[in-house]
Write a protein that holds these residues in place. Structure first.
Motif, PDB file in Angstrom:
ATOM      1  N   VAL A   2       0.841  -1.186   0.000  1.00  0.00           N
ATOM      2  CA  VAL A   2       0.000   0.000   0.000  1.00  0.00           C
ATOM      3  C   VAL A   2       0.882   1.244   0.000  1.00  0.00           C
ATOM      4  CG1 VAL A   2      -1.776   1.292   1.227  1.00  0.00           C
ATOM      5  CG2 VAL A   2      -1.827  -1.218   1.225  1.00  0.00           C
ATOM      6  N   ASP A   3       0.611   2.174  -0.929  1.00  0.00           N
ATOM      7  CA  ASP A   3       1.381   3.409  -0.977  1.00  0.00           C
ATOM      8  C   ASP A   3       1.109   4.262   0.247  1.00  0.00           C
ATOM      9  OD1 ASP A   3       2.561   2.876  -3.422  1.00  0.00           O
ATOM     10  OD2 ASP A   3       0.908   3.751  -4.567  1.00  0.00           O
ATOM     11  N   LYS A   4       2.160   4.937   0.728  1.00  0.00           N
ATOM     12  CA  LYS A   4       2.012   5.826   1.865  1.00  0.00           C
ATOM     13  C   LYS A   4       1.488   7.174   1.403  1.00  0.00           C
ATOM     14  CE  LYS A   4       4.600   8.021   5.619  1.00  0.00           C
ATOM     15  NZ  LYS A   4       5.920   8.163   6.290  1.00  0.00           N
ATOM     16  N   ASP A 170      -1.045  13.240  -1.259  1.00  0.00           N
ATOM     17  CA  ASP A 170      -0.834  12.254  -2.323  1.00  0.00           C
ATOM     18  C   ASP A 170       0.257  11.282  -1.894  1.00  0.00           C
ATOM     19  OD1 ASP A 170       1.591  13.525  -2.684  1.00  0.00           O
ATOM     20  OD2 ASP A 170       1.157  14.287  -4.691  1.00  0.00           O
ATOM     21  N   THR A 171       0.706  10.445  -2.803  1.00  0.00           N
ATOM     22  CA  THR A 171       1.688   9.415  -2.459  1.00  0.00           C
ATOM     23  C   THR A 171       3.116   9.816  -2.811  1.00  0.00           C
ATOM     24  OG1 THR A 171       1.285   8.342  -4.600  1.00  0.00           O
ATOM     25  CG2 THR A 171       0.015   7.546  -2.698  1.00  0.00           C
ATOM     26  N   ASN A 172       3.298  11.047  -3.281  1.00  0.00           N
ATOM     27  CA  ASN A 172       4.630  11.550  -3.626  1.00  0.00           C
ATOM     28  C   ASN A 172       5.219  12.280  -2.420  1.00  0.00           C
ATOM     29  OD1 ASN A 172       6.904  12.816  -4.671  1.00  0.00           O
ATOM     30  ND2 ASN A 172       5.890  13.488  -6.554  1.00  0.00           N
ATOM     31  N   PRO A 173       6.393  11.876  -1.940  1.00  0.00           N
ATOM     32  CA  PRO A 173       6.954  12.541  -0.751  1.00  0.00           C
ATOM     33  C   PRO A 173       7.432  13.968  -1.014  1.00  0.00           C
ATOM     34  CG  PRO A 173       8.514  10.948  -1.628  1.00  0.00           C
ATOM     35  CD  PRO A 173       7.237  10.746  -2.387  1.00  0.00           C
TER      36      PRO A 173
END
Length: 244
Positions: A2-4, A170-173
């Motif tokens: 699962v993406d953070k 979103d899932t982009n850090p």
């Protein structure tokens, strides 16, 4: 897997996030008497530097970032910002003659042992004729990251701080630098870490970042209502966990 999900936060002076947009909450200036408005300075004939700030002893042995906006539209010489001490010099990047831009340096200031330390503009060689040019947003701040211009602690007002906070998830850090990506709202609370403003929120929740392991901190919160800021809340102390 699962993406953070990552919560991204930015700050600005306008409701659409376009005025004064920054993903880094501003640090206070370590220098008194600076201004965001333009000032004119001079480098005299046969000199290759012009001092604009003498004896910044409060910077001794600190890790700092220096920045200034130079307008060299009418200058025939390249110019850069520097901090001089007898024990070492921090040099900023060069702004070319006829151009505009930020000259910045970053590093640890040497021990200041006399009254000759200064912040100055410098050219590679002595100027054959006296030159003048404009500069603005002179700022020396703690740390190694340049943040938007702010006055010093003794000069800052509530109106100087960002007024709006934007968020998205979103899932982009990596946080976006596009203001339209964020959902903007008026800032309702300002968060202080050990007495220093570190961010703001539209909700009574905030993620503290870049804390050191095994370190004690104190947190306070104030409420923002337009240009009015309440007194800070009672201090809440906590200590981060040691890394094993």
């Amino acid at each position: 897997m699962v993406d953070k999900n990552y919560l991204h936060t930015a700050y600005a002076n306008s409701a659409d996030g376009t005025n004064g947009f920054t993903t880094v909450y501003p640090n206070l200036n370590l220098l008194d008497g600076t201004t965001k408005s333009s000032k004119t300075t001079t480098i005299y004939k046969n000199d290759n530097f012009g001092v604009i700030y003498w004896n910044p002893k409060q910077l001794s042995e600190k890790t700092i970032t220096g920045s200034v906006y130079l307008d060299l539209t009418h200058s025939p010489y390249d110019v850069w910002l520097q901090l001089y001490t007898t024990n070492g010099v921090l040099y900023g990047n060069t702004i070319k003659a006829g151009q505009k831009g930020y000259s910045r340096f970053s590093g640890k200031v040497a021990t200041i042992t006399d009254n000759n330390a200064n912040i100055a503009f410098r050219t590679l060689t002595g100027v054959t004729d006296t030159i003048t040019f404009d500069y603005s947003e002179l700022k020396i701040e703690p740390g190694s990251t340049a943040t938007p211009y702010m006055p010093s602690a003794s000069e800052v007002t509530t109106a100087d701080w960002p007024k709006y906070v934007g968020t998205y998830v979103d899932t982009n850090p990596v946080s976006s630098t596009v203001s339209s990506k964020y959902d903007w709202d008026e800032m309702k609370y300002r968060v202080y870490l050990d007495g220093i403003p570190v961010g703001g929120s539209k909700l009574l929740s905030f993620d503290l970042e870049n804390l050191k392991a095994g370190t004690s901190y104190n947190v306070q919160v104030s409420q923002i209502n337009g240009k009015v800021e309440s007194d800070k809340s009672k201090s809440v102390a906590f200590k981060t966990t040691l890394i094993k």
